[in-house]
Enzyme design. Structure first.
Site, PDB file in Angstrom:
ATOM      1  N   LYS A 217      59.236  38.073  60.337  1.00 43.98           N
ATOM      2  CA  LYS A 217      57.869  38.325  60.792  1.00 43.98           C
ATOM      3  C   LYS A 217      57.691  37.908  62.262  1.00 43.98           C
ATOM      4  O   LYS A 217      57.131  38.653  63.051  1.00 43.98           O
ATOM      5  CB  LYS A 217      56.843  37.567  59.929  1.00 43.98           C
ATOM      6  CG  LYS A 217      56.861  37.956  58.458  1.00 43.98           C
ATOM      7  CD  LYS A 217      55.706  37.314  57.700  1.00 43.98           C
ATOM      8  CE  LYS A 217      55.753  35.801  57.655  1.00 43.98           C
ATOM      9  NZ  LYS A 217      56.921  35.237  56.932  1.00 43.98           N
TER      10      LYS A 217
ATOM     11  N   ARG B 136      68.411  29.158  62.038  1.00 40.67           N
ATOM     12  CA  ARG B 136      67.570  29.696  63.112  1.00 40.67           C
ATOM     13  C   ARG B 136      67.004  28.640  64.058  1.00 40.67           C
ATOM     14  O   ARG B 136      66.821  27.492  63.702  1.00 40.67           O
ATOM     15  CB  ARG B 136      66.471  30.585  62.540  1.00 40.67           C
ATOM     16  CG  ARG B 136      65.324  29.876  61.909  1.00 40.67           C
ATOM     17  CD  ARG B 136      64.322  30.898  61.387  1.00 40.67           C
ATOM     18  NE  ARG B 136      63.228  30.244  60.718  1.00 40.67           N
ATOM     19  CZ  ARG B 136      62.207  30.874  60.182  1.00 40.67           C
ATOM     20  NH1 ARG B 136      62.157  32.188  60.198  1.00 40.67           N
ATOM     21  NH2 ARG B 136      61.237  30.203  59.603  1.00 40.67           N
TER      22      ARG B 136
ATOM     23  N   ARG C 272      59.350  26.666  49.988  1.00 40.26           N
ATOM     24  CA  ARG C 272      58.672  27.699  50.797  1.00 40.26           C
ATOM     25  C   ARG C 272      58.789  29.062  50.129  1.00 40.26           C
ATOM     26  O   ARG C 272      57.837  29.843  50.116  1.00 40.26           O
ATOM     27  CB  ARG C 272      59.242  27.714  52.212  1.00 40.26           C
ATOM     28  CG  ARG C 272      58.798  26.486  52.999  1.00 40.26           C
ATOM     29  CD  ARG C 272      59.598  26.291  54.257  1.00 40.26           C
ATOM     30  NE  ARG C 272      59.406  27.355  55.220  1.00 40.26           N
ATOM     31  CZ  ARG C 272      60.242  27.587  56.232  1.00 40.26           C
ATOM     32  NH1 ARG C 272      61.313  26.829  56.396  1.00 40.26           N
ATOM     33  NH2 ARG C 272      59.997  28.567  57.069  1.00 40.26           N
TER      34      ARG C 272
ATOM     35  N   ARG D 128      62.921  24.211  63.784  1.00 43.16           N
ATOM     36  CA  ARG D 128      61.824  23.735  62.955  1.00 43.16           C
ATOM     37  C   ARG D 128      62.306  22.703  61.949  1.00 43.16           C
ATOM     38  O   ARG D 128      63.369  22.869  61.360  1.00 43.16           O
ATOM     39  CB  ARG D 128      61.185  24.910  62.223  1.00 43.16           C
ATOM     40  CG  ARG D 128      60.266  25.703  63.102  1.00 43.16           C
ATOM     41  CD  ARG D 128      59.821  26.962  62.461  1.00 43.16           C
ATOM     42  NE  ARG D 128      59.308  26.783  61.105  1.00 43.16           N
ATOM     43  CZ  ARG D 128      58.716  27.746  60.424  1.00 43.16           C
ATOM     44  NH1 ARG D 128      58.562  28.935  60.963  1.00 43.16           N
ATOM     45  NH2 ARG D 128      58.286  27.534  59.212  1.00 43.16           N
TER      46      ARG D 128
ATOM     47  N   ARG E 163      47.880  34.072  53.097  1.00 41.89           N
ATOM     48  CA  ARG E 163      48.996  33.652  52.255  1.00 41.89           C
ATOM     49  C   ARG E 163      48.570  33.413  50.814  1.00 41.89           C
ATOM     50  O   ARG E 163      49.405  33.062  49.982  1.00 41.89           O
ATOM     51  CB  ARG E 163      49.568  32.343  52.807  1.00 41.89           C
ATOM     52  CG  ARG E 163      50.941  32.494  53.469  1.00 41.89           C
ATOM     53  CD  ARG E 163      51.282  31.134  54.020  1.00 41.89           C
ATOM     54  NE  ARG E 163      52.651  30.903  54.306  1.00 41.89           N
ATOM     55  CZ  ARG E 163      53.177  30.921  55.532  1.00 41.89           C
ATOM     56  NH1 ARG E 163      52.455  31.269  56.560  1.00 41.89           N
ATOM     57  NH2 ARG E 163      54.436  30.590  55.705  1.00 41.89           N
TER      58      ARG E 163
END
Ligand code: AMP
Length: 219
Positions: free
Chosen positions: A13, A127, A172, A161, A88
């Site tokens: 996203k 990432r 998550r 992160r 969400r």
């Protein structure tokens, strides 16, 4: 262009939002980025939010709705926006409808990126992003063209992160499948729903999104 980007963590996203921002000259409203900035600044968002985020659970709806409602009033949203990470939950989706109605805003598309669970875990664990412009990278899947230098802005510092770790990912993903995926049928009925295979190459995903958006917005 007024868009919602949906998809589990690691679906791409944020990456797609960056390309869409450049193409349509509209801001990315990433609730995750907004919360991280607030937590780092030690502002109104309290320690509880930090703990929730680090555990991979969802921050209370009331706070999220207020955050987005305030952000939508800013002048840079006048020409459009990309909602990344909001709504969400069903409550957030309904609150968003009310916010849009009140501002006479009609969405152009609700883009849902679909991905394999295994691939998502691999994507998340490796990432990192540019600490200046936020462009996303990955240890093996997407490295900067010149090592150590951001392709987008030339900056040389990057950040990872805290919640991008193997332990938090399960929570998550569960939050996504239990609370967020149930809003998909709601958007499917809106006629604005666009499902795109997020397992394709980054630019193929981008092209697939804009192809449908541009057909839809011509009418
Ligand atoms: P993201 O950067 O979108 O992956 O969001 C990081 C974390 O911020 C999530 O795991 C949640 O804890 C929190 N968060 C972001 N957006 C929302 C939202 N719309 N509702 C509830 N929690 C959120």
């Amino acid at each position: 262009m007024k868009l919602i980007l949906l998809g589990p963590p690691g679906a791409g996203k944020g990456t797609q939002a960056h390309y869409l921002m450049d193409r349509y000259n509209i801001p990315q409203l990433s609730t995750g980025d907004m919360l991280r900035a607030a937590v780092n600044a030690g502002s109104a968002v309290d320690k509880e939010v930090k703990t929730i985020m680090e555990s991979g659970n969802l921050v209370p709806d009331k706070l999220m709705i207020k955050l987005i409602s305030t952000r939508l009033n800013e002048p840079d949203c006048e020409n459009g926006f990309i909602l990344d990470g909001f709504p969400r939950t069903e409550e957030q989706a309904h609150a968003l409808d009310a916010m849009l109605l009140e501002r006479k805003i009609i969405l152009d598309g609700v883009v849902s990126l679909t991905v394999d669970k295994e691939a998502v875990i691999k994507r998340i664990v490796g990432r990192y992003s540019c600490s200046a412009c936020g462009m996303g990278y990955h240890d093996t899947l997407k490295t900067p063209k010149v090592p150590g230098i951001c392709d987008g802005c030339g900056n040389e510092s990057f950040t990872r992160r805290k919640d991008d770790n193997a332990d938090t990912i399960t929570a998550r993903l569960n939050a996504y499948f239990e609370k967020t995926a149930p809003i998909i049928p709601y958007y499917k009925k809106s006629g604005k729903f666009i499902e795109v295979d997020g397992m394709q190459k980054i630019m193929d995903v981008h092209n697939a999104i804009i192809k449908v958006l541009e057909i839809n917005t011509k009418h």
